[in-house]
Design a protein around this motif. Structure first.
Motif, PDB file in Angstrom:
ATOM      1  N   GLN A 184      -1.681 -75.050   1.515  1.00 46.02           N
ATOM      2  CA  GLN A 184      -2.321 -73.945   2.236  1.00 46.02           C
ATOM      3  C   GLN A 184      -1.313 -73.145   3.051  1.00 46.02           C
ATOM      4  O   GLN A 184      -0.315 -73.675   3.546  1.00 46.02           O
ATOM      5  N   SER A 185      -1.602 -71.878   3.202  1.00 50.32           N
ATOM      6  CA  SER A 185      -0.797 -71.002   4.045  1.00 50.32           C
ATOM      7  C   SER A 185      -0.839 -71.495   5.489  1.00 50.32           C
ATOM      8  O   SER A 185      -1.875 -71.917   5.988  1.00 50.32           O
ATOM      9  N   LYS A 186       0.291 -71.447   6.153  1.00 50.40           N
ATOM     10  CA  LYS A 186       0.380 -71.821   7.564  1.00 50.40           C
ATOM     11  C   LYS A 186       0.370 -70.536   8.403  1.00 50.40           C
ATOM     12  O   LYS A 186       1.313 -69.755   8.357  1.00 50.40           O
ATOM     13  N   ILE A 187      -0.706 -70.331   9.140  1.00 51.26           N
ATOM     14  CA  ILE A 187      -0.854 -69.109   9.926  1.00 51.26           C
ATOM     15  C   ILE A 187      -0.306 -69.357  11.330  1.00 51.26           C
ATOM     16  O   ILE A 187      -0.696 -70.317  11.991  1.00 51.26           O
ATOM     17  N   VAL A 188       0.590 -68.498  11.769  1.00 54.86           N
ATOM     18  CA  VAL A 188       1.261 -68.680  13.058  1.00 54.86           C
ATOM     19  C   VAL A 188       1.043 -67.439  13.915  1.00 54.86           C
ATOM     20  O   VAL A 188       1.074 -66.311  13.422  1.00 54.86           O
ATOM     21  N   SER A 189       0.822 -67.654  15.214  1.00 58.47           N
ATOM     22  CA  SER A 189       0.684 -66.546  16.151  1.00 58.47           C
ATOM     23  C   SER A 189       1.452 -66.860  17.425  1.00 58.47           C
ATOM     24  O   SER A 189       1.105 -67.805  18.150  1.00 58.47           O
ATOM     25  N   ASP A 190       2.494 -66.093  17.696  1.00 55.85           N
ATOM     26  CA  ASP A 190       3.238 -66.269  18.945  1.00 55.85           C
ATOM     27  C   ASP A 190       2.338 -66.010  20.154  1.00 55.85           C
ATOM     28  O   ASP A 190       2.486 -66.661  21.193  1.00 55.85           O
ATOM     29  N   LYS A 191       1.435 -65.068  20.021  1.00 54.08           N
ATOM     30  CA  LYS A 191       0.535 -64.770  21.129  1.00 54.08           C
ATOM     31  C   LYS A 191      -0.358 -65.961  21.454  1.00 54.08           C
ATOM     32  O   LYS A 191      -0.627 -66.264  22.618  1.00 54.08           O
ATOM     33  N   PHE A 192      -0.837 -66.656  20.441  1.00 57.12           N
ATOM     34  CA  PHE A 192      -1.660 -67.839  20.679  1.00 57.12           C
ATOM     35  C   PHE A 192      -0.830 -68.973  21.281  1.00 57.12           C
ATOM     36  O   PHE A 192      -1.325 -69.750  22.105  1.00 57.12           O
ATOM     37  N   ASN A 193       0.429 -69.079  20.859  1.00 56.12           N
ATOM     38  CA  ASN A 193       1.304 -70.083  21.467  1.00 56.12           C
ATOM     39  C   ASN A 193       1.450 -69.815  22.964  1.00 56.12           C
ATOM     40  O   ASN A 193       1.450 -70.745  23.784  1.00 56.12           O
ATOM     41  N   ASN A 194       1.573 -68.543  23.332  1.00 63.27           N
ATOM     42  CA  ASN A 194       1.672 -68.171  24.742  1.00 63.27           C
ATOM     43  C   ASN A 194       0.372 -68.479  25.486  1.00 63.27           C
ATOM     44  O   ASN A 194       0.392 -68.923  26.643  1.00 63.27           O
ATOM     45  N   VAL A 195      -0.763 -68.242  24.824  1.00 57.19           N
ATOM     46  CA  VAL A 195      -2.058 -68.560  25.435  1.00 57.19           C
ATOM     47  C   VAL A 195      -2.142 -70.050  25.758  1.00 57.19           C
ATOM     48  O   VAL A 195      -2.564 -70.449  26.858  1.00 57.19           O
TER      49      VAL A 195
END
Length: 622
Positions: free
Chosen positions: A473-484
């Motif tokens: 499966q594709s691994k979806i990453v969000s820097d903004k969510f990491n900051n949250v």
């Protein structure tokens, strides 16, 4: 909702594979073999409807729709034609304008009754004179107090998946595509709109005429009647709403034309001429419904900052995936929704950037994880291709079709490359425009036109026919969510809040913040966050919903939260929100509290929502 059925006929397959241009004004698909359908009594291989002329009157006093449904039909040497009905009263039936014999079969709780009509070899039309009843599931009649303006009553329909048969006698299978005309008489102070060419202002006599020249599936025939106004956004987009909501709706959806243009840049011309949205009263059971030319939308997306308008992008995307190319049966529902979520997120990326698109995708991925956990005792239900025989197809309308379907397509895109994948999707829509497909049709088309063509190996069978989510499966990453997540942890560690960090956060960031509250969070910590951000009084419906879920889960009772949960559940009928909160009550062993609220709220819910919550809470209405 899915099981392997017969493939389309060779003739139809050859037609769709060589067709280069769309034919939106064509009254019906070419001669084809219809696949086995477990959610319809119709036998379209014997005799099939091709065009509907509907002539009805809407009576708010009796809360009934009555009139005549007249069909052009194609007879394949049969002496009968079968329509689907449920909770309808049939007065008389004509064939070629003359009285003919008809019979209603035994009642099935899911499917209703088959209406079998005697026809002859030369029968070209049939007419059914009928009226709805107080059990009709597609219709929701609202009193003035249940509307925004509170001056006039309101009516709307919801046909998906198999509810159109409860307000029109019809062959209620998605693979039976028809064109339609309609004449609808309503009280003169109200306006009628349909999934067709629509009026922009009220008529003097309350009579409205409609035309849908493109062939659509029956579940997409829709009607709304109320004291509404229209305000254009562009030459081909605009909004309908009650007077008190029209300006807010117009502002919220002011990017509609940009969305249509972005969609066309991705996957080709918008083939439905007009893309309008009507904002319905809050009892509407879904976020949106992609009725062609007129999307039905919940007022819960009116946030004041356009932060929830991915829903409009989703319904717009259905103009290609779902309305243009349609699942042949409800077992193949993922073909509608998986493609639409993928397309929606591509539209949002084109308009608002990769960060926002990935946040939306990650929230969907979290929903998928929760859905798979909820279905752990029935893993078969986590397949994309389902077998819903004997079940309500509504049971398959969950995160599996939407978010697992999206993840499958995103993983495919990352495997083959975006350029090749976009070309494939565009050709897929063009080749199969105004037709219906099974999952097997899609797999064959995918293998031939993308994977084999580019010498690519991909685990298609595992994704579609096996439960769960494959490892590739594709691994979806969000820097903004990491900051949250880092910000949340900091607040909890310090037991204090610095709100300057969050001033520019989007709705998606706030939703992620609330959904990631730890299992062991204390009520004091919840109160700290609530006092800082006023979650219990959130005007954004999505933020309010996820906060209320946490409050129920953790038995948090401060800051009027109980009163606001009660108010939210009584006022809002969007099934996703309502089911989430009532499920939280159930998981927290607070069913008695839930039932107190539900008994009060249930009269405000559409039958789609009420049926789901009845089952969830084990409630039997009197």
């Amino acid at each position: 909702m899915k099981k392997t059925f017969l493939l389309l006929s060779t003739a139809f397959a050859l037609f769709t594979n060589c067709k280069n241009e769309k034919a939106p004004e064509q009254a019906q698909e070419p001669t084809k073999t219809y696949v086995e359908e477990s959610h319809s009594f119709a036998q379209p291989n014997k005799a099939v409807i091709t065009h509907l002329n509907l002539d009805i009157e809407v009576d708010f006093n009796t809360e009934k729709v009555s009139g005549t449904a007249t069909y052009d039909i194609k007879n394949n040497n049969s002496n009968t034609i079968v329509l689907d009905t449920k909770y309808l009263e049939v007065q008389s039936v004509l064939a070629n304008g003359q009285p003919t014999e008809f019979s209603l079969g035994e009642f099935n709780e899911q499917l209703g009754k088959p209406l079998t009509i005697t026809i002859k070899e030369d029968t070209k039309t049939i007419s059914v004179n009928y009226n709805t009843t107080n059990k009709t599931e597609a219709l929701q009649w609202l009193s003035p107090q249940q509307t925004a303006d509170k001056n006039h009553p309101f009516l709307f329909t919801q046909g998906q998946a198999i509810l159109t048969r409860t307000w029109i006698p019809i062959q209620d299978s998605p693979q039976v595509r028809i064109t339609y005309d309609a004449t609808v008489k309503v009280p003169v102070e109200l306006m009628a709109v349909m999934s067709a060419e629509n009026p922009k202002e009220k008529t003097k006599d309350g009579v409205y005429h409609f035309k849908m020249k493109q062939a659509i599936s029956p579940y997409l025939i829709a009607l709304a009647v109320g004291d509404i106004e229209y305000k254009p956004v562009s030459d081909r987009t605009g909004v309908y709403a009650e007077k008190s909501m029209i300006e807010a709706a117009h502002y919220e959806f002011s990017d509609m034309e940009n969305m249509v243009a972005a969609a066309e840049n991705l996957y080709g011309t918008y083939d439905w001429d007009q893309f309008d949205v009507i904002v319905l009263p809050p009892s509407f059971p879904f976020g949106g419904m992609e009725n062609p030319r007129l999307t039905f939308a919940t007022p819960t997306v009116i946030a004041g900052d356009k932060s929830l308008t991915s829903l409009i992008a989703h319904e717009l995307a259905h103009s290609w995936s779902g309305n243009l190319v349609t699942n042949a049966t409800w077992n193949d529902f993922w073909l509608n929704e998986g493609f639409t979520v993928y397309f929606e997120i591509r539209i949002m990326e084109a308009l608002y950037g990769n960060d926002r698109a990935n946040m939306i995708a990650l929230i969907g991925r979290q929903d998928l994880t929760e859905e798979i956990e909820a279905l752990k005792d029935t893993p078969e239900a986590t397949k994309l291709k389902l077998d819903l025989k004997g079940q309500n197809p509504d049971d398959g309308m969950n995160s599996i079709a939407y978010d697992k379907g999206y993840l499958f397509l995103r993983t495919l895109e990352e495997t083959v490359g975006r350029e090749k994948f976009d070309a494939f999707i565009k050709d897929y829509f063009n080749t199969h425009a105004f037709s219906t497909l099974t999952t097997e049709d899609f797999v064959e088309y995918l293998n031939t036109n993308l994977l084999q063509k580019n010498n690519i190996t991909f685990n298609v069978e595992e994704w579609i026919y096996q439960p769960g989510v494959p490892d590739n499966q594709s691994k979806i990453v969000s820097d903004k969510f990491n900051n949250v997540e880092a910000t949340l942890q900091k607040y909890l560690d310090q037991n204090s809040v610095e709100d300057s960090v969050t001033k520019e956060w989007t709705t998606q960031e706030w939703v992620h913040f609330v959904r990631n509250l730890p299992e062991d969070i204390t009520t004091d910590q919840l109160a700290m966050l609530d006092n800082a951000f006023d979650f219990s009084n959130a005007s954004n419906s999505h933020i309010a919903m996820v906060w209320f879920e946490q409050a129920i889960k953790h038995n948090y009772h401060n800051n009027n939260v109980d009163k606001n949960i009660d108010s939210f559940l009584t006022r809002v009928g969007r099934r996703w929100y309502v089911e989430t909160l009532f499920r939280a009550f159930k998981n927290a062993n607070r069913v008695d509290e839930a039932l107190v609220i539900y008994k009060k709220a249930r009269p405000n819910y559409h039958s789609v929502t009420a049926g789901t919550i009845d089952k969830l809470l084990g409630y039997s209405p009197e």
